[in-house]
Design a protein around this motif. Sequence first.
Motif, PDB file in Angstrom:
ATOM      1  N   THR A 233      50.461 -13.970  24.311  1.00 49.85           N
ATOM      2  CA  THR A 233      50.311 -13.564  22.799  1.00 49.85           C
ATOM      3  C   THR A 233      49.922 -11.769  22.780  1.00 49.85           C
ATOM      4  OG1 THR A 233      47.827 -14.075  22.963  1.00 49.85           O
ATOM      5  CG2 THR A 233      49.555 -15.608  21.892  1.00 49.85           C
ATOM      6  N   LYS A 234      49.234 -11.399  23.781  1.00 47.30           N
ATOM      7  CA  LYS A 234      48.847 -10.023  23.808  1.00 47.30           C
ATOM      8  C   LYS A 234      50.213  -9.252  24.179  1.00 47.30           C
ATOM      9  CE  LYS A 234      44.576  -9.442  22.766  1.00 47.30           C
ATOM     10  NZ  LYS A 234      44.293 -10.563  21.953  1.00 47.30           N
ATOM     11  N   THR A 235      50.946  -9.600  25.032  1.00 52.99           N
ATOM     12  CA  THR A 235      52.054  -9.117  25.662  1.00 52.99           C
ATOM     13  C   THR A 235      52.928  -8.859  24.518  1.00 52.99           C
ATOM     14  OG1 THR A 235      51.515 -10.147  28.070  1.00 52.99           O
ATOM     15  CG2 THR A 235      53.946  -8.809  27.375  1.00 52.99           C
ATOM     16  N   PHE A 236      53.606  -9.901  23.580  1.00 53.88           N
ATOM     17  CA  PHE A 236      54.574  -9.905  22.812  1.00 53.88           C
ATOM     18  C   PHE A 236      54.107 -10.019  21.490  1.00 53.88           C
ATOM     19  CE2 PHE A 236      55.976 -12.111  27.014  1.00 53.88           C
ATOM     20  CZ  PHE A 236      57.000 -11.178  27.381  1.00 53.88           C
ATOM     21  N   ASN A 237      53.047  -9.832  21.029  1.00 56.73           N
ATOM     22  CA  ASN A 237      52.375  -9.881  19.787  1.00 56.73           C
ATOM     23  C   ASN A 237      52.801 -11.289  18.961  1.00 56.73           C
ATOM     24  OD1 ASN A 237      51.107  -8.383  17.613  1.00 56.73           O
ATOM     25  ND2 ASN A 237      52.998  -7.672  16.840  1.00 56.73           N
ATOM     26  N   LEU A 238      52.158 -12.310  19.527  1.00 55.46           N
ATOM     27  CA  LEU A 238      52.142 -13.672  19.229  1.00 55.46           C
ATOM     28  C   LEU A 238      50.904 -14.093  18.916  1.00 55.46           C
ATOM     29  CD1 LEU A 238      54.709 -14.924  21.884  1.00 55.46           C
ATOM     30  CD2 LEU A 238      55.286 -13.771  19.809  1.00 55.46           C
ATOM     31  N   ALA A 239      49.865 -13.402  18.725  1.00 57.95           N
ATOM     32  CA  ALA A 239      48.509 -13.937  18.588  1.00 57.95           C
ATOM     33  C   ALA A 239      48.540 -15.224  17.533  1.00 57.95           C
ATOM     34  CB  ALA A 239      47.423 -12.898  18.249  1.00 57.95           C
ATOM     35  N   GLY A 240      49.083 -14.794  16.129  1.00 59.48           N
ATOM     36  CA  GLY A 240      49.043 -15.870  15.094  1.00 59.48           C
ATOM     37  C   GLY A 240      49.744 -17.009  15.389  1.00 59.48           C
ATOM     38  N   LEU A 241      50.557 -17.178  16.415  1.00 61.19           N
ATOM     39  CA  LEU A 241      51.202 -18.603  16.675  1.00 61.19           C
ATOM     40  C   LEU A 241      49.991 -19.510  17.882  1.00 61.19           C
ATOM     41  CD1 LEU A 241      54.885 -17.104  17.408  1.00 61.19           C
ATOM     42  CD2 LEU A 241      53.703 -18.250  15.567  1.00 61.19           C
ATOM     43  N   GLN A 242      49.101 -18.539  18.287  1.00 68.06           N
ATOM     44  CA  GLN A 242      48.045 -19.645  18.841  1.00 68.06           C
ATOM     45  C   GLN A 242      48.747 -20.381  20.090  1.00 68.06           C
ATOM     46  OE1 GLN A 242      46.093 -21.438  15.298  1.00 68.06           O
ATOM     47  NE2 GLN A 242      44.396 -19.903  15.993  1.00 68.06           N
ATOM     48  N   VAL A 243      49.231 -19.718  21.146  1.00 67.41           N
ATOM     49  CA  VAL A 243      49.379 -20.338  22.397  1.00 67.41           C
ATOM     50  C   VAL A 243      49.008 -19.680  23.647  1.00 67.41           C
ATOM     51  CG1 VAL A 243      51.600 -19.058  22.361  1.00 67.41           C
ATOM     52  CG2 VAL A 243      51.620 -21.263  23.522  1.00 67.41           C
ATOM     53  N   SER A 244      48.383 -20.617  24.489  1.00 69.37           N
ATOM     54  CA  SER A 244      47.978 -20.228  26.129  1.00 69.37           C
ATOM     55  C   SER A 244      47.952 -21.233  26.891  1.00 69.37           C
ATOM     56  CB  SER A 244      46.626 -19.384  25.730  1.00 69.37           C
ATOM     57  OG  SER A 244      45.702 -20.581  25.673  1.00 69.37           O
ATOM     58  N   TYR A 245      47.611 -20.877  27.956  1.00 69.10           N
ATOM     59  CA  TYR A 245      47.582 -21.789  29.065  1.00 69.10           C
ATOM     60  C   TYR A 245      46.428 -21.495  30.096  1.00 69.10           C
ATOM     61  CZ  TYR A 245      50.797 -18.417  31.125  1.00 69.10           C
ATOM     62  OH  TYR A 245      51.292 -17.234  31.663  1.00 69.10           O
ATOM     63  N   VAL A 246      46.087 -22.458  30.967  1.00 69.76           N
ATOM     64  CA  VAL A 246      45.322 -22.326  32.112  1.00 69.76           C
ATOM     65  C   VAL A 246      45.804 -22.541  33.310  1.00 69.76           C
ATOM     66  CG1 VAL A 246      42.816 -22.735  33.107  1.00 69.76           C
ATOM     67  CG2 VAL A 246      43.362 -22.872  30.228  1.00 69.76           C
ATOM     68  N   VAL A 247      45.572 -21.844  34.546  1.00 68.43           N
ATOM     69  CA  VAL A 247      46.480 -22.067  35.746  1.00 68.43           C
ATOM     70  C   VAL A 247      45.004 -22.748  36.638  1.00 68.43           C
ATOM     71  CG1 VAL A 247      47.575 -21.322  37.663  1.00 68.43           C
ATOM     72  CG2 VAL A 247      48.196 -20.451  35.491  1.00 68.43           C
ATOM     73  N   THR A 248      45.059 -23.842  37.199  1.00 73.80           N
ATOM     74  CA  THR A 248      44.250 -24.414  38.097  1.00 73.80           C
ATOM     75  C   THR A 248      44.707 -25.267  39.183  1.00 73.80           C
ATOM     76  OG1 THR A 248      42.833 -24.570  35.939  1.00 73.80           O
ATOM     77  CG2 THR A 248      41.901 -25.447  37.911  1.00 73.80           C
ATOM     78  N   GLU A 249      44.650 -24.740  40.188  1.00 73.97           N
ATOM     79  CA  GLU A 249      45.400 -25.292  41.596  1.00 73.97           C
ATOM     80  C   GLU A 249      44.504 -26.529  41.867  1.00 73.97           C
ATOM     81  OE1 GLU A 249      47.090 -24.639  46.008  1.00 73.97           O
ATOM     82  OE2 GLU A 249      45.978 -23.240  44.859  1.00 73.97           O
ATOM     83  N   ASN A 250      43.220 -26.406  41.597  1.00 75.44           N
ATOM     84  CA  ASN A 250      42.255 -27.337  42.283  1.00 75.44           C
ATOM     85  C   ASN A 250      42.108 -28.590  41.219  1.00 75.44           C
ATOM     86  OD1 ASN A 250      39.664 -28.745  42.281  1.00 75.44           O
ATOM     87  ND2 ASN A 250      38.704 -27.204  43.709  1.00 75.44           N
ATOM     88  N   ASN A 251      42.478 -29.660  41.743  1.00 73.45           N
ATOM     89  CA  ASN A 251      42.758 -30.933  41.213  1.00 73.45           C
ATOM     90  C   ASN A 251      41.515 -31.297  40.161  1.00 73.45           C
ATOM     91  OD1 ASN A 251      45.413 -31.391  41.705  1.00 73.45           O
ATOM     92  ND2 ASN A 251      45.059 -32.455  43.516  1.00 73.45           N
ATOM     93  N   SER A 252      40.484 -31.418  40.910  1.00 76.65           N
ATOM     94  CA  SER A 252      39.032 -31.800  40.289  1.00 76.65           C
ATOM     95  C   SER A 252      38.892 -30.857  39.343  1.00 76.65           C
ATOM     96  CB  SER A 252      38.025 -31.742  41.447  1.00 76.65           C
ATOM     97  OG  SER A 252      36.900 -32.162  40.887  1.00 76.65           O
ATOM     98  N   LEU A 253      38.856 -29.544  39.376  1.00 72.98           N
ATOM     99  CA  LEU A 253      38.356 -28.567  38.459  1.00 72.98           C
ATOM    100  C   LEU A 253      39.456 -28.835  37.109  1.00 72.98           C
ATOM    101  CD1 LEU A 253      37.986 -25.158  40.239  1.00 72.98           C
ATOM    102  CD2 LEU A 253      36.324 -26.865  39.172  1.00 72.98           C
ATOM    103  N   ARG A 254      40.845 -29.013  37.508  1.00 72.95           N
ATOM    104  CA  ARG A 254      41.553 -29.276  36.382  1.00 72.95           C
ATOM    105  C   ARG A 254      41.425 -30.500  35.579  1.00 72.95           C
ATOM    106  NH1 ARG A 254      45.619 -28.901  39.336  1.00 72.95           N
ATOM    107  NH2 ARG A 254      46.475 -30.906  39.499  1.00 72.95           N
ATOM    108  N   ASN A 255      41.016 -31.549  36.244  1.00 75.73           N
ATOM    109  CA  ASN A 255      40.578 -32.979  35.677  1.00 75.73           C
ATOM    110  C   ASN A 255      39.401 -32.658  34.851  1.00 75.73           C
ATOM    111  OD1 ASN A 255      43.000 -34.073  36.647  1.00 75.73           O
ATOM    112  ND2 ASN A 255      41.655 -35.041  38.662  1.00 75.73           N
TER     113      ASN A 255
END
Length: 391
Positions: A233-255
Amino acid sequence: MEKFNIVHRRKNTRSLKWDSLQAVFSTEDVLPMWVADMDFKAPEAVNDALLERVKHGIYGYTVIDDPIKDSIVNWASKRYNWDIAPEWLTFSSGVVTSLHAAVQAFTNRGDRILIQTPVYPPFYQVIQRHNRKIVKNSLIQTDNGYRINFNDFEQKLTTGVKAFILCSPHNPGGRVWTRNELEEMARLCMKHNVLIISDEIHADIVFPGHQHIPIASLSQEVSHHTVTCMSPTKTFNLAGLQVSYVVTENNSLRNHLNNQFQKQGDTMLNTMGITALEAAYNYGDKWVNNIVALLHEHQQYVTKTLEKYTNLKVMPIEGTYLLWIDCSALQMDHKDLERFMIEQAKVGLNSGYSYGEEGKSFMRMNIACPKATLEEGVKRIVQAVKNLSRI
């Protein structure tokens, strides 16, 4: 590059930046250079993808499929040399939303959470609103930008800190942390068993001579100790479209994180958000390269102009499109400084005080705008400072 010089009318488009001036600055008579969105159109590939989706005309419940995940995996690989797996991804409506979820998922009421101040105001809020305690590692101000006080960093970690929220690249200071700095922060956090929650939303806006390194990419050990929040959203000026993600390799943390999102009912993105994300990451390389070059020119222009004609100093930045302007030479307290910028310069900036006590003599300027807008804002500030000297 010429398209970035087009001045688009944004008033009366329900723009927070342009249509909330009265609420934020108590006047309509300011040039808005505050909240972190751009005054540029999104890439054509993104707008074309959205228009094509609109032609379909049906906006039912949406799923996030493999091509969308693959676009993120490929972007991380080519932009940061970071190999991630699709199953590591969790999706949310925004990075701040993800920070709230992470604080709830991985800490308990009364727990201590470390931040490096001055820093993005929501960092304070995601700690305080969930009844956790803020622990500050104040950054060291130098002529070349902020540096980390590692002795204080480790001392604070020993006080029972459960999590560290990293801002990388740093907002508002504009630092792009070096590999050595990231490795030392990671080493100390692992030594004291402190979880790293890393906000890397500004990862793509990095100037020549610097490289964004996701802290989780340092090693598998660090990756298993880290939750990384990112977004286009910051990179492409998309903040109003409300989209993000989280990267978590640790299975326990991700769960744990996924369970927290489910508790909050935050389990689905909107159709337009994921359409824009996929198009941006698949076709946005050239656009990003051009916008970074333009923003670097803007940063140099503001820095040179303010230092030539005023006693204000722009902290050297290595990334983001946010300038951190040292106004201490004006010898005003933060309230007078805010009023000066609004009433005399007639420019709407972010008050540095909102980023912490350390920012009380600073103002934050958003330079992601056409050159004409930038020049007008700088001219207003220069004239207001000159007028002061005549009083």
